[in-house]
Structures are given as C-alpha cells and as structure tokens.
Design a protein around this motif. Sequence first.
Motif, mmCIF file in Angstrom:
data_model
loop_
_atom_site.group_PDB
_atom_site.id
_atom_site.type_symbol
_atom_site.label_atom_id
_atom_site.label_comp_id
_atom_site.label_asym_id
_atom_site.label_seq_id
_atom_site.Cartn_x
_atom_site.Cartn_y
_atom_site.Cartn_z
ATOM 1 N N UNK A 70 0.854 -1.192 0.000
ATOM 2 C CA UNK A 70 0.000 0.000 0.000
ATOM 3 C C UNK A 70 0.889 1.240 0.000
ATOM 4 N N UNK A 71 0.620 2.131 -0.940
ATOM 5 C CA UNK A 71 1.383 3.386 -0.997
ATOM 6 C C UNK A 71 0.636 4.455 -0.219
ATOM 7 N N UNK A 72 1.373 5.180 0.526
ATOM 8 C CA UNK A 72 0.769 6.262 1.304
ATOM 9 C C UNK A 72 1.104 7.592 0.637
ATOM 10 N N UNK A 73 0.141 8.485 0.648
ATOM 11 C CA UNK A 73 0.332 9.805 0.045
ATOM 12 C C UNK A 73 1.271 10.632 0.909
ATOM 13 N N UNK A 74 2.131 11.384 0.242
ATOM 14 C CA UNK A 74 3.047 12.259 0.960
ATOM 15 C C UNK A 74 2.258 13.453 1.493
ATOM 16 N N UNK A 75 2.611 13.940 2.655
ATOM 17 C CA UNK A 75 1.907 15.128 3.167
ATOM 18 C C UNK A 75 2.222 16.339 2.278
ATOM 19 N N UNK A 76 1.202 17.164 2.093
ATOM 20 C CA UNK A 76 1.375 18.345 1.233
ATOM 21 C C UNK A 76 2.182 19.403 1.966
ATOM 22 N N UNK A 77 3.064 20.039 1.207
ATOM 23 C CA UNK A 77 3.870 21.124 1.757
ATOM 24 C C UNK A 77 3.072 22.412 1.673
ATOM 25 N N UNK A 78 3.345 23.329 2.574
ATOM 26 C CA UNK A 78 2.678 24.632 2.555
ATOM 27 C C UNK A 78 3.116 25.397 1.315
ATOM 28 N N UNK A 79 2.167 26.031 0.659
ATOM 29 C CA UNK A 79 2.465 26.783 -0.564
ATOM 30 C C UNK A 79 3.260 28.030 -0.216
ATOM 31 N N UNK A 80 4.306 28.289 -1.002
ATOM 32 C CA UNK A 80 5.121 29.483 -0.805
ATOM 33 C C UNK A 80 4.483 30.653 -1.534
ATOM 34 N N UNK A 81 4.611 31.825 -0.940
ATOM 35 C CA UNK A 81 4.133 33.026 -1.620
ATOM 36 C C UNK A 81 5.152 33.396 -2.676
ATOM 37 N N UNK A 82 4.677 33.583 -3.863
ATOM 38 C CA UNK A 82 5.574 33.936 -4.956
ATOM 39 C C UNK A 82 5.407 35.406 -5.305
ATOM 40 N N UNK A 83 6.495 35.999 -5.710
ATOM 41 C CA UNK A 83 6.445 37.383 -6.175
ATOM 42 C C UNK A 83 5.786 37.411 -7.540
ATOM 43 N N UNK A 84 5.223 38.540 -7.883
ATOM 44 C CA UNK A 84 4.600 38.683 -9.194
ATOM 45 C C UNK A 84 5.652 38.492 -10.277
ATOM 46 N N UNK A 85 5.291 37.841 -11.369
ATOM 47 C CA UNK A 85 6.258 37.682 -12.456
ATOM 48 C C UNK A 85 6.731 39.043 -12.945
ATOM 49 N N UNK A 86 7.992 39.097 -13.360
ATOM 50 C CA UNK A 86 8.544 40.390 -13.785
ATOM 51 C C UNK A 86 7.819 40.945 -14.999
ATOM 52 N N UNK A 87 7.170 40.090 -15.780
ATOM 53 C CA UNK A 87 6.458 40.593 -16.949
ATOM 54 C C UNK A 87 5.182 41.320 -16.559
ATOM 55 N N UNK A 88 4.717 41.132 -15.309
ATOM 56 C CA UNK A 88 3.466 41.752 -14.892
ATOM 57 C C UNK A 88 3.644 42.829 -13.829
ATOM 58 N N UNK A 89 4.877 43.174 -13.508
ATOM 59 C CA UNK A 89 5.107 44.248 -12.556
ATOM 60 C C UNK A 89 5.356 45.539 -13.324
ATOM 61 N N UNK A 90 4.959 46.646 -12.722
ATOM 62 C CA UNK A 90 5.122 47.926 -13.405
ATOM 63 C C UNK A 90 6.598 48.277 -13.519
ATOM 64 N N UNK A 91 6.926 48.906 -14.642
ATOM 65 C CA UNK A 91 8.290 49.327 -14.895
ATOM 66 C C UNK A 91 8.296 50.806 -15.255
ATOM 67 N N UNK A 92 9.437 51.437 -15.097
ATOM 68 C CA UNK A 92 9.594 52.836 -15.471
ATOM 69 C C UNK A 92 10.168 52.882 -16.892
ATOM 70 N N UNK A 93 9.509 53.612 -17.773
ATOM 71 C CA UNK A 93 9.922 53.675 -19.172
ATOM 72 C C UNK A 93 10.766 54.914 -19.433
ATOM 73 N N UNK A 94 11.679 54.795 -20.384
ATOM 74 C CA UNK A 94 12.481 55.949 -20.783
ATOM 75 C C UNK A 94 11.618 56.897 -21.616
ATOM 76 N N UNK A 95 12.070 58.125 -21.729
ATOM 77 C CA UNK A 95 11.351 59.129 -22.520
ATOM 78 C C UNK A 95 11.235 58.686 -23.978
#
Length: 127
Positions: free
Chosen positions: A5-30
């Motif tokens: 009989x295989x037993x299920x591994x206990x689930x790990x707590x989900x880590x908070x991830x930072x927003x992907x860099x493609x979706x964070x606001x950036x400062x644009x050049x003139x």
Amino acid sequence: EEAPVRRAKPKKAAKKRAAPTSRTETALSEELMAFLGTDDPTLTRQEVTKRMNAYIKEKELPKSTMDKRKYVCDAALQELLGVKNVNVFGINKHLTKHIKKYTITEAPIPDSDEDEEDEEPVDTPFR
C-alpha cells in the motif's frame, strides 16, 4: 500476494511567490514613451511587448531574407533599439535599456520649525 500500500506524501505549505517580472510595473524611458505614444511612464513589460508586436504588425515590417525569424527594422524602430534586424522573441533584450524597475521614490519630509509647536507632526508612509 498483495501489492504494498502506498501512502500519500503530506502536502507542503504553498510558498508566496512574487509577481512575475512581466506583470510588474516598470519605469519607461522618454524615448520609449514617445515611440509607444503614451504619457504613462509606468507600464508592465508585458504591455510594452504587446505594443511593440502590434507596431511590427501595423507597419508590416518585412522579414529578413537571411533569417525568417527576424524583422527588418524601420528607421524609428532602428533608432529606438539600435539594431537593423530584430527577433520578435528577443525584443525584450533590446528594450532593457529603456525599461527600469519601478520604485516608489520617497517624498521629501518638510523641515520642521521648532518655533511652531501648534502643528501636529506629519504622518507619511515613507518614514
């Protein structure tokens, strides 16, 4: 014989991830703001890429004869990116000099006069 009989591994707590860099606001050049025709100095990298791809399609830039994955830049795009041909998937590499990480600058804290004790201290989120 019964299978073990295989037993299920206990689930790990989900880590908070930072927003992907493609979706964070950036400062644009003139230069990039003028090229994109926007007054907003803070756009996401994803939005900048969308607008660049729309520009390439709108202007119907020709593909390179040597490498069909690249587009031949027109004068405005060549001035902005500094290259004659651009690979659509590598366009972000050329945009990095026009996109900076957006940071909130600290507001200047007004000088307090010791003479005026009637005023309450200013509560700013930057202290």
